[in-house]
Design an enzyme around this catalytic site. Sequence first.
Site, PDB file in Angstrom:
ATOM      1  N   ASP A 138      32.440 -45.276 -14.492  1.00  0.00           N
ATOM      2  CA  ASP A 138      32.889 -44.560 -15.699  1.00  0.00           C
ATOM      3  C   ASP A 138      31.767 -43.654 -16.183  1.00  0.00           C
ATOM      4  O   ASP A 138      30.600 -43.923 -15.894  1.00  0.00           O
ATOM      5  CB  ASP A 138      33.260 -45.587 -16.800  1.00  0.00           C
ATOM      6  CG  ASP A 138      34.254 -45.019 -17.824  1.00  0.00           C
ATOM      7  OD1 ASP A 138      33.965 -43.960 -18.407  1.00  0.00           O
ATOM      8  OD2 ASP A 138      35.308 -45.637 -18.043  1.00  0.00           O
TER       9      ASP A 138
ATOM     10  N   TYR B 111      48.216 -31.841 -18.760  1.00  0.00           N
ATOM     11  CA  TYR B 111      48.426 -33.260 -18.419  1.00  0.00           C
ATOM     12  C   TYR B 111      49.579 -33.406 -17.425  1.00  0.00           C
ATOM     13  O   TYR B 111      49.450 -34.071 -16.392  1.00  0.00           O
ATOM     14  CB  TYR B 111      48.707 -34.062 -19.694  1.00  0.00           C
ATOM     15  CG  TYR B 111      48.659 -35.564 -19.481  1.00  0.00           C
ATOM     16  CD1 TYR B 111      47.450 -36.202 -19.231  1.00  0.00           C
ATOM     17  CD2 TYR B 111      49.809 -36.336 -19.532  1.00  0.00           C
ATOM     18  CE1 TYR B 111      47.391 -37.575 -19.039  1.00  0.00           C
ATOM     19  CE2 TYR B 111      49.760 -37.707 -19.347  1.00  0.00           C
ATOM     20  CZ  TYR B 111      48.549 -38.325 -19.100  1.00  0.00           C
ATOM     21  OH  TYR B 111      48.498 -39.687 -18.904  1.00  0.00           O
TER      22      TYR B 111
ATOM     23  N   ASP C 259      30.798 -39.598 -13.089  1.00  0.00           N
ATOM     24  CA  ASP C 259      31.721 -38.578 -13.597  1.00  0.00           C
ATOM     25  C   ASP C 259      32.582 -38.203 -12.398  1.00  0.00           C
ATOM     26  O   ASP C 259      32.086 -37.621 -11.428  1.00  0.00           O
ATOM     27  CB  ASP C 259      30.931 -37.369 -14.108  1.00  0.00           C
ATOM     28  CG  ASP C 259      31.849 -36.267 -14.644  1.00  0.00           C
ATOM     29  OD1 ASP C 259      33.055 -36.273 -14.321  1.00  0.00           O
ATOM     30  OD2 ASP C 259      31.347 -35.400 -15.383  1.00  0.00           O
ATOM     31  N   VAL C 260      33.861 -38.516 -12.468  1.00  0.00           N
ATOM     32  CA  VAL C 260      34.727 -38.350 -11.291  1.00  0.00           C
ATOM     33  C   VAL C 260      34.863 -36.899 -10.852  1.00  0.00           C
ATOM     34  O   VAL C 260      35.339 -36.626  -9.756  1.00  0.00           O
ATOM     35  CB  VAL C 260      36.135 -38.950 -11.522  1.00  0.00           C
ATOM     36  CG1 VAL C 260      36.062 -40.456 -11.704  1.00  0.00           C
ATOM     37  CG2 VAL C 260      36.856 -38.269 -12.681  1.00  0.00           C
TER      38      VAL C 260
ATOM     39  N   ASN D 188      41.839 -44.387 -11.776  1.00  0.00           N
ATOM     40  CA  ASN D 188      42.430 -44.622 -13.093  1.00  0.00           C
ATOM     41  C   ASN D 188      41.906 -43.671 -14.166  1.00  0.00           C
ATOM     42  O   ASN D 188      42.622 -43.374 -15.125  1.00  0.00           O
ATOM     43  CB  ASN D 188      42.165 -46.080 -13.497  1.00  0.00           C
ATOM     44  CG  ASN D 188      42.379 -46.313 -14.970  1.00  0.00           C
ATOM     45  OD1 ASN D 188      43.512 -46.482 -15.434  1.00  0.00           O
ATOM     46  ND2 ASN D 188      41.291 -46.318 -15.754  1.00  0.00           N
TER      47      ASN D 188
ATOM     48  N   THR E  97      46.639 -47.976 -25.624  1.00  0.00           N
ATOM     49  CA  THR E  97      45.203 -47.886 -25.307  1.00  0.00           C
ATOM     50  C   THR E  97      44.575 -46.819 -26.209  1.00  0.00           C
ATOM     51  O   THR E  97      45.297 -46.058 -26.877  1.00  0.00           O
ATOM     52  CB  THR E  97      44.963 -47.452 -23.839  1.00  0.00           C
ATOM     53  OG1 THR E  97      45.271 -46.058 -23.733  1.00  0.00           O
ATOM     54  CG2 THR E  97      45.774 -48.250 -22.851  1.00  0.00           C
TER      55      THR E  97
ATOM     56  N   MET F 258      43.047 -49.213 -19.959  1.00  0.00           N
ATOM     57  CA  MET F 258      43.682 -49.930 -18.847  1.00  0.00           C
ATOM     58  C   MET F 258      42.710 -50.242 -17.719  1.00  0.00           C
ATOM     59  O   MET F 258      42.839 -51.274 -17.054  1.00  0.00           O
ATOM     60  CB  MET F 258      44.846 -49.100 -18.301  1.00  0.00           C
ATOM     61  CG  MET F 258      46.097 -49.211 -19.137  1.00  0.00           C
ATOM     62  SD  MET F 258      47.481 -48.435 -18.313  1.00  0.00           S
ATOM     63  CE  MET F 258      47.561 -46.897 -19.200  1.00  0.00           C
TER      64      MET F 258
HETATM   65  N1  NAD Z   1      47.906 -44.916 -22.272  1.00  0.00           N
HETATM   66  C1  NAD Z   1      49.019 -44.392 -21.836  1.00  0.00           C
HETATM   67  O1  NAD Z   1      50.047 -44.377 -22.535  1.00  0.00           O
HETATM   68  C2  NAD Z   1      49.098 -43.815 -20.443  1.00  0.00           C
HETATM   69  C3  NAD Z   1      50.367 -43.475 -19.944  1.00  0.00           C
HETATM   70  C4  NAD Z   1      50.483 -42.959 -18.669  1.00  0.00           C
HETATM   71  C5  NAD Z   1      49.353 -42.805 -17.884  1.00  0.00           C
HETATM   72  N2  NAD Z   1      48.137 -43.127 -18.385  1.00  0.00           N
HETATM   73  C6  NAD Z   1      46.986 -42.933 -17.502  1.00  0.00           C
HETATM   74  O2  NAD Z   1      46.323 -44.162 -17.306  1.00  0.00           O
HETATM   75  C7  NAD Z   1      44.928 -43.933 -17.056  1.00  0.00           C
HETATM   76  C8  NAD Z   1      44.108 -44.779 -18.028  1.00  0.00           C
HETATM   77  O3  NAD Z   1      44.462 -44.391 -19.332  1.00  0.00           O
HETATM   78  P1  NAD Z   1      44.010 -45.201 -20.641  1.00  0.00           P
HETATM   79  O4  NAD Z   1      45.163 -45.132 -21.563  1.00  0.00           O
HETATM   80  O5  NAD Z   1      43.428 -46.524 -20.281  1.00  0.00           O
HETATM   81  O6  NAD Z   1      42.878 -44.204 -21.164  1.00  0.00           O
HETATM   82  P2  NAD Z   1      41.552 -44.494 -22.031  1.00  0.00           P
HETATM   83  O7  NAD Z   1      41.264 -43.203 -22.730  1.00  0.00           O
HETATM   84  O8  NAD Z   1      41.695 -45.730 -22.838  1.00  0.00           O
HETATM   85  O9  NAD Z   1      40.452 -44.752 -20.900  1.00  0.00           O
HETATM   86  C9  NAD Z   1      40.088 -43.747 -19.969  1.00  0.00           C
HETATM   87  C10 NAD Z   1      38.738 -44.083 -19.367  1.00  0.00           C
HETATM   88  O10 NAD Z   1      38.404 -43.007 -18.463  1.00  0.00           O
HETATM   89  C11 NAD Z   1      37.029 -42.678 -18.667  1.00  0.00           C
HETATM   90  N3  NAD Z   1      36.775 -41.302 -18.249  1.00  0.00           N
HETATM   91  C12 NAD Z   1      37.145 -40.158 -18.902  1.00  0.00           C
HETATM   92  N4  NAD Z   1      36.670 -39.096 -18.234  1.00  0.00           N
HETATM   93  C13 NAD Z   1      36.000 -39.564 -17.152  1.00  0.00           C
HETATM   94  C14 NAD Z   1      35.280 -38.948 -16.079  1.00  0.00           C
HETATM   95  N5  NAD Z   1      35.139 -37.603 -16.010  1.00  0.00           N
HETATM   96  N6  NAD Z   1      34.724 -39.742 -15.126  1.00  0.00           N
HETATM   97  C15 NAD Z   1      34.842 -41.084 -15.215  1.00  0.00           C
HETATM   98  N7  NAD Z   1      35.481 -41.727 -16.203  1.00  0.00           N
HETATM   99  C16 NAD Z   1      36.065 -40.965 -17.163  1.00  0.00           C
HETATM  100  C17 NAD Z   1      36.797 -42.894 -20.168  1.00  0.00           C
HETATM  101  O11 NAD Z   1      35.422 -43.031 -20.463  1.00  0.00           O
HETATM  102  C18 NAD Z   1      37.614 -44.162 -20.415  1.00  0.00           C
HETATM  103  O12 NAD Z   1      36.847 -45.338 -20.197  1.00  0.00           O
HETATM  104  C19 NAD Z   1      44.721 -42.424 -17.216  1.00  0.00           C
HETATM  105  O13 NAD Z   1      44.735 -41.799 -15.966  1.00  0.00           O
HETATM  106  C20 NAD Z   1      45.932 -41.992 -18.051  1.00  0.00           C
HETATM  107  O14 NAD Z   1      46.266 -40.631 -17.847  1.00  0.00           O
HETATM  108  C21 NAD Z   1      47.981 -43.634 -19.656  1.00  0.00           C
END
Ligand code: NAD
Length: 259
Positions: A38, A153, A62-63, A89, A188, A19
């Site tokens: 990222d 989570y 790294d956040v 995000n 995703t 996302m």
């Molecule tokens: N996909 C879903 O169904 C869903 C639902 C609810 C909430 N979310 C939330 O939405 C957000 C994005 O999720 P997504 O589905 O796109 O996930 P994703 O796994 O596709 O992408 C996550 C990104 O975060 C980066 N990342 C991981 N650890 C990191 C760190 N320590 N520092 C910097 N970057 C880091 C990864 O490299 C990746 O590019 C997240 O916070 C997730 O919890 C996702």
Amino acid sequence: MSDHPTDRVVLVTGAAGGMGAQHARTLAADGWSVVLADVADATPVVEQILADGGRASAVELDVTDPARWESVVAGVRTTYGALHGLVNNAGVSRRLRFMDTTHDVWRQVMAINLDGPFFGIQACAPLMRDSGGGSIVNISSIAGQIGYFSPSYSTSKWALRGLTKSAAGELAGWGIRVNSVHPGLVGTPLLSGSDGFVTSAVASIPFGRMGRPDEVTAVVAFLLGEGSSYMSGGELNVDGALVSNGTYHRILTEMEGDL
Ligand SMILES: NC(=O)c1ccc[n+]([C@@H]2O[C@H](COP(=O)([O-])OP(=O)(O)OC[C@H]3O[C@@H](n4cnc5c(N)ncnc54)[C@H](O)[C@@H]3O)[C@@H](O)[C@H]2O)c1
């Protein structure tokens, strides 16, 4: 701030994929200068944005590292001179049940999903204040609103909701709004390897399908823009009515209308 800014700068964490990459592409198309942060390489997304005529740069972050946050924001100040938006995000999901969640997993998920946004807000808020104010969007989850089975989570996303409301009050005086977004199930890489879980979960979604990343992006863009100028400390669900109606949707479906 207009909804189609021409001189606005936004930092999106976790923007190399999923996302976050969608948010970055759309915000750039809307005229924002986007800093994609990222641990993974966000350069391919940046190159795509530049090829489409947008403004963007990639930075390794790294956040969970507050010192790195400070140097990234110092770099934004030098390069762009301002910061108006932050999208926290980056996040990880470990679908482990309560008794299977090791201490290491607990710490890692809390560090990325909760400490990361806290460090990010602390690092970015002064530059946003100096830029005339702005908007912070924290990506929580419906797991931050219900009793989700995976404790790390769920707890991290509930806590992010609390962090949002705390920051909203504290930063109002600096002209900074802070809101949270709660996606349901969105297609995703975060969901990779969990096909059975996804199929079963969709049965509880009144819309009958997962959400698309762009459907979450639209809400993020709204919260970053002037259309939400009086909104702070709020939360928006993007979940196909899962939280509000998921239980009875499944019950009625299973009863096939025989009440
Ligand atoms: N996909 C879903 O169904 C869903 C639902 C609810 C909430 N979310 C939330 O939405 C957000 C994005 O999720 P997504 O589905 O796109 O996930 P994703 O796994 O596709 O992408 C996550 C990104 O975060 C980066 N990342 C991981 N650890 C990191 C760190 N320590 N520092 C910097 N970057 C880091 C990864 O490299 C990746 O590019 C997240 O916070 C997730 O919890 C996702």
